[in-house]
Design an enzyme around this catalytic site. Sequence first.
Site, PDB file in Angstrom:
ATOM      1  N   ALA A 136       0.967  -1.271   0.141  1.00 17.40           N
ATOM      2  CA  ALA A 136       0.082  -0.058   0.148  1.00 17.40           C
ATOM      3  C   ALA A 136       0.877   1.102  -0.114  1.00 17.40           C
ATOM      4  CB  ALA A 136      -0.806   0.032   1.139  1.00 17.40           C
ATOM      5  N   GLY A 366      33.137  16.907 -15.539  1.00 20.01           N
ATOM      6  CA  GLY A 366      33.774  15.628 -14.708  1.00 20.01           C
ATOM      7  C   GLY A 366      33.507  16.089 -13.208  1.00 20.01           C
ATOM      8  N   GLU A 389       5.262  11.473  -0.238  1.00 23.66           N
ATOM      9  CA  GLU A 389       4.238  12.072  -0.181  1.00 23.66           C
ATOM     10  C   GLU A 389       3.270  12.241  -1.314  1.00 23.66           C
ATOM     11  OE1 GLU A 389       3.002  15.115   2.204  1.00 23.66           O
ATOM     12  OE2 GLU A 389       4.010  13.521   3.697  1.00 23.66           O
TER      13      GLU A 389
HETATM   14  C1  LIG Z   1      13.070   7.782   1.498  1.00 29.27           C
HETATM   15  C2  LIG Z   1      11.431   7.765   1.778  1.00 29.27           C
HETATM   16  C3  LIG Z   1      10.899   8.212   2.832  1.00 29.27           C
HETATM   17  C4  LIG Z   1       9.460   7.956   3.139  1.00 29.27           C
HETATM   18  N1  LIG Z   1       9.117   8.397   4.299  1.00 29.27           N
HETATM   19  C5  LIG Z   1       7.804   7.973   4.551  1.00 29.27           C
HETATM   20  C6  LIG Z   1       7.053   8.303   5.904  1.00 29.27           C
HETATM   21  O1  LIG Z   1       7.910   8.580   6.827  1.00 29.27           O
HETATM   22  N2  LIG Z   1       6.063   7.431   6.113  1.00 29.27           N
HETATM   23  C7  LIG Z   1       5.242   6.746   5.193  1.00 29.27           C
HETATM   24  O2  LIG Z   1       4.150   6.361   5.760  1.00 29.27           O
HETATM   25  N3  LIG Z   1       5.666   6.824   3.922  1.00 29.27           N
HETATM   26  C8  LIG Z   1       7.146   7.158   3.665  1.00 29.27           C
HETATM   27  N4  LIG Z   1       7.363   6.980   2.291  1.00 29.27           N
HETATM   28  C9  LIG Z   1       6.692   6.190   1.483  1.00 29.27           C
HETATM   29  C10 LIG Z   1       6.312   7.021   0.104  1.00 29.27           C
HETATM   30  O3  LIG Z   1       5.047   7.853   0.615  1.00 29.27           O
HETATM   31  C11 LIG Z   1       5.844   6.049  -0.864  1.00 29.27           C
HETATM   32  O4  LIG Z   1       7.098   5.348  -1.510  1.00 29.27           O
HETATM   33  C12 LIG Z   1       5.111   6.683  -2.115  1.00 29.27           C
HETATM   34  O5  LIG Z   1       4.023   6.881  -1.609  1.00 29.27           O
HETATM   35  C13 LIG Z   1       4.938   5.487  -3.349  1.00 29.27           C
HETATM   36  O6  LIG Z   1       4.718   4.474  -3.069  1.00 29.27           O
HETATM   37  P1  LIG Z   1       5.591   3.160  -3.575  1.00 29.27           P
HETATM   38  O7  LIG Z   1       6.869   3.253  -3.210  1.00 29.27           O
HETATM   39  O8  LIG Z   1       4.576   1.988  -3.014  1.00 29.27           O
HETATM   40  O9  LIG Z   1       5.325   3.177  -5.186  1.00 29.27           O
HETATM   41  P2  LIG Z   1       4.066   2.759  -5.984  1.00 29.27           P
HETATM   42  O10 LIG Z   1       2.965   2.850  -5.183  1.00 29.27           O
HETATM   43  O11 LIG Z   1       4.133   1.066  -6.111  1.00 29.27           O
HETATM   44  O12 LIG Z   1       4.261   3.210  -7.345  1.00 29.27           O
HETATM   45  C14 LIG Z   1       5.442   2.757  -8.332  1.00 29.27           C
HETATM   46  C15 LIG Z   1       5.133   3.458  -9.539  1.00 29.27           C
HETATM   47  O13 LIG Z   1       3.809   3.430 -10.229  1.00 29.27           O
HETATM   48  C16 LIG Z   1       3.206   4.754 -10.193  1.00 29.27           C
HETATM   49  N5  LIG Z   1       1.766   4.571 -10.125  1.00 29.27           N
HETATM   50  C17 LIG Z   1       1.244   3.746  -9.120  1.00 29.27           C
HETATM   51  N6  LIG Z   1       0.061   4.170  -9.179  1.00 29.27           N
HETATM   52  C18 LIG Z   1      -0.382   4.839 -10.445  1.00 29.27           C
HETATM   53  C19 LIG Z   1      -1.641   5.109 -11.062  1.00 29.27           C
HETATM   54  N7  LIG Z   1      -2.845   5.070 -10.595  1.00 29.27           N
HETATM   55  N8  LIG Z   1      -1.286   6.000 -12.127  1.00 29.27           N
HETATM   56  C20 LIG Z   1      -0.042   6.133 -12.619  1.00 29.27           C
HETATM   57  N9  LIG Z   1       0.823   5.721 -12.104  1.00 29.27           N
HETATM   58  C21 LIG Z   1       0.967   5.209 -10.944  1.00 29.27           C
HETATM   59  C22 LIG Z   1       3.873   5.719  -9.227  1.00 29.27           C
HETATM   60  O14 LIG Z   1       3.994   7.090  -9.643  1.00 29.27           O
HETATM   61  C23 LIG Z   1       5.414   4.918  -9.353  1.00 29.27           C
HETATM   62  O15 LIG Z   1       6.144   5.471 -10.339  1.00 29.27           O
HETATM   63  C24 LIG Z   1       8.950   7.189   2.132  1.00 29.27           C
HETATM   64  C25 LIG Z   1       9.589   6.756   0.907  1.00 29.27           C
HETATM   65  C26 LIG Z   1      10.847   6.967   0.695  1.00 29.27           C
HETATM   66  C27 LIG Z   1      11.566   6.355  -0.612  1.00 29.27           C
END
Ligand SMILES: Cc1cc2nc3c(=O)[nH]c(=O)nc-3n(C[C@H](O)[C@H](O)[C@H](O)COP(=O)(O)OP(=O)(O)OC[C@H]3O[C@@H](n4cnc5c(N)ncnc54)[C@H](O)[C@@H]3O)c2cc1C
Length: 409
Positions: A136, A366, A389
Site C-alpha cells: 500500500a 567531470g 508524499e
Molecule cells: C526515503 C523515503 C521516505 C519515506 N518516508 C515515509 C514516511 O515517513 N511515512 C510513510 O508512511 N511513507 C513514507 N514513504 C513512502 C512514500 O510515500 C511511498 O514510497 C510513495 O507513496 C510511493 O509508494 P510506493 O513506493 O509503494 O510506489 P508505488 O505506489 O508502487 O508506485 C510505483 C510507480 O507506479 C506509479 N503509479 C502507481 N499508481 C499509479 C496510477 N494510478 N497511475 C499512474 N502511475 C501510478 C507511481 O507513480 C510510481 O512511479 C517514504 C518513501 C521513501 C522512498
Amino acid sequence: MAETEFVLDLNDDQKEVRSWLHGFAADVMRPAAAEWDEREETPWPVIQEAAKIGLYSLDFYAQQYFDPTGLGIPMTMEELFWGDAGIALSIVGTGLAAVGVLANGTEEQIGTWVPQMYGDANDVKVAAFCSSEPDAGSDVASMRTRAVYDEAKDEWVLNGTKTWATNGGIADVHVVVAAVDPELGSKGHASFIVPPGTPGLSQGQKFKKHGIRASHTAEVVLDNVRVPGHCLLGGKEKLDERLARARERAKGGERIKNAAMATFEASRPAVGAMAVGTARAAYEVALEYAKTREQFGRPIIDNQGVAFQLADMRTSVDAARLLVWRASWMGVSGRKFESAEGSMSKLFASETAKKVTAQAIQLLGGNGYTREYPVERMHRDAAIYSIFEGTSEIQRLVIARTLSGMPIR
Ligand SMILES: Cc1cc2nc3c(=O)[nH]c(=O)nc-3n(C[C@H](O)[C@H](O)[C@H](O)COP(=O)(O)OP(=O)(O)OC[C@H]3O[C@@H](n4cnc5c(N)ncnc54)[C@H](O)[C@@H]3O)c2cc1C
C-alpha cells in the site's frame, strides 16, 4: 478563517528568521553534509545543535506552521534543504509525525504527545509517521495493518508491517495509521500513537538509499502492539461517528469523498519547498562554477549554451517557489484548492529539482560527477521529491481529476 492577502515580500521578522536559518544551513549543515551522506546514519550531533539554538523544537515548528502569511513553513524548508536534504529531513521528519497529531488529535493528545516527539536540547528525540506498507504505497486504501478494539481492556491491538518510515524504529513516538474497518477503504482508517517502549513494535530492515542518506528510513513491524484507548487520535466517539457516516453513505451507493485530500493539498507545498531548496542550492553552485571555470580562454558562462541553461534553471526555481508560496498561502487562508494548487506546486517543484540538479552536474563537467562537489549528492537527493508524499504521477492524477471532475485512472 481570516482573509489574508497574498504577499510576496517577507516581513522583517520572517527575514530575520530566514537569515538565522540560512546561517545554520551554511555553517553547520553544509560542512557536515558529505560526511553524513557517506555514513548513512542519523546525524544526532547536528540535530542536537539545532535543538540547542531552538531550531529543532516544537515552539519553532509551531510558530512557522501557524504563521498567518503561510510563508513560514516554505521559507524554513527551503533554507534547511538548501543546506542539505538528508540532514534537513532528519530535522523536519519529526514534524511530519507532529502534523499527523495536530491534524487528527484532541487538544489533550496534542499537548501530551507532540512535545515528547522532540525531547529537549539535552536529550533529543525524533518521531515517525507510519502509513506506507509494502502493498500500500500510492494505493493507501489497500492498507493491511489492522487495529482491533479490545473493549474489556480499553486497548487497541495493532498488527501489520509498515515500510519506508522516516525515523521508523529509532523514534520515541510512532504515529501509526491502521485500518479499523477495511471495507471502507481509506475512510475506515484511523491514526494511533504508539508510546515509547511499547512491546511488539520493532524496526525491520533499514533501507540503503540512493539519496537523503543521512535520513533513517526503515520498516516498522507491529506484532500485537497494544496501546491504551486514549492513543486513538481524535478519540473513539469521533471515530465511531465517522465510521457510521461512512457506512451509511457506502450503503446508499454514495461515492465517499476523501477528506484527506484537502489535508494533502495543504501539506504538499511543504515538500515542494524542500525541492526548491535543493534546486536552488545546485543552481547556485553551477552559477559560481560557470563564472570561474575557464575553457578556450574564457569563463564557460561566456557561452550562450551555458548561460541560457543557467537562465532556465533560475527561472524554474523561481517559478517553483511561486507555486509553492501560492499554495501555502491558500492553505492558511482557507481558500479551496479548486485546481489542486497544492499538488501542482509539489509536482512542478519536484520535477524542477531533478532537472536542475542534473543540469548542474552537466555544467560542472567531470567535477560534477564526483563526490568532491556537492551537486552529485544534490542530484541523488532530488530524486526523492517526486516519490514521497505522493509520486508525480499521483499529483498529475489529482490535478487532472480536480480540473476535469472525471474519475481519471
Ligand atoms: C526515503 C523515503 C521516505 C519515506 N518516508 C515515509 C514516511 O515517513 N511515512 C510513510 O508512511 N511513507 C513514507 N514513504 C513512502 C512514500 O510515500 C511511498 O514510497 C510513495 O507513496 C510511493 O509508494 P510506493 O513506493 O509503494 O510506489 P508505488 O505506489 O508502487 O508506485 C510505483 C510507480 O507506479 C506509479 N503509479 C502507481 N499508481 C499509479 C496510477 N494510478 N497511475 C499512474 N502511475 C501510478 C507511481 O507513480 C510510481 O512511479 C517514504 C518513501 C521513501 C522512498
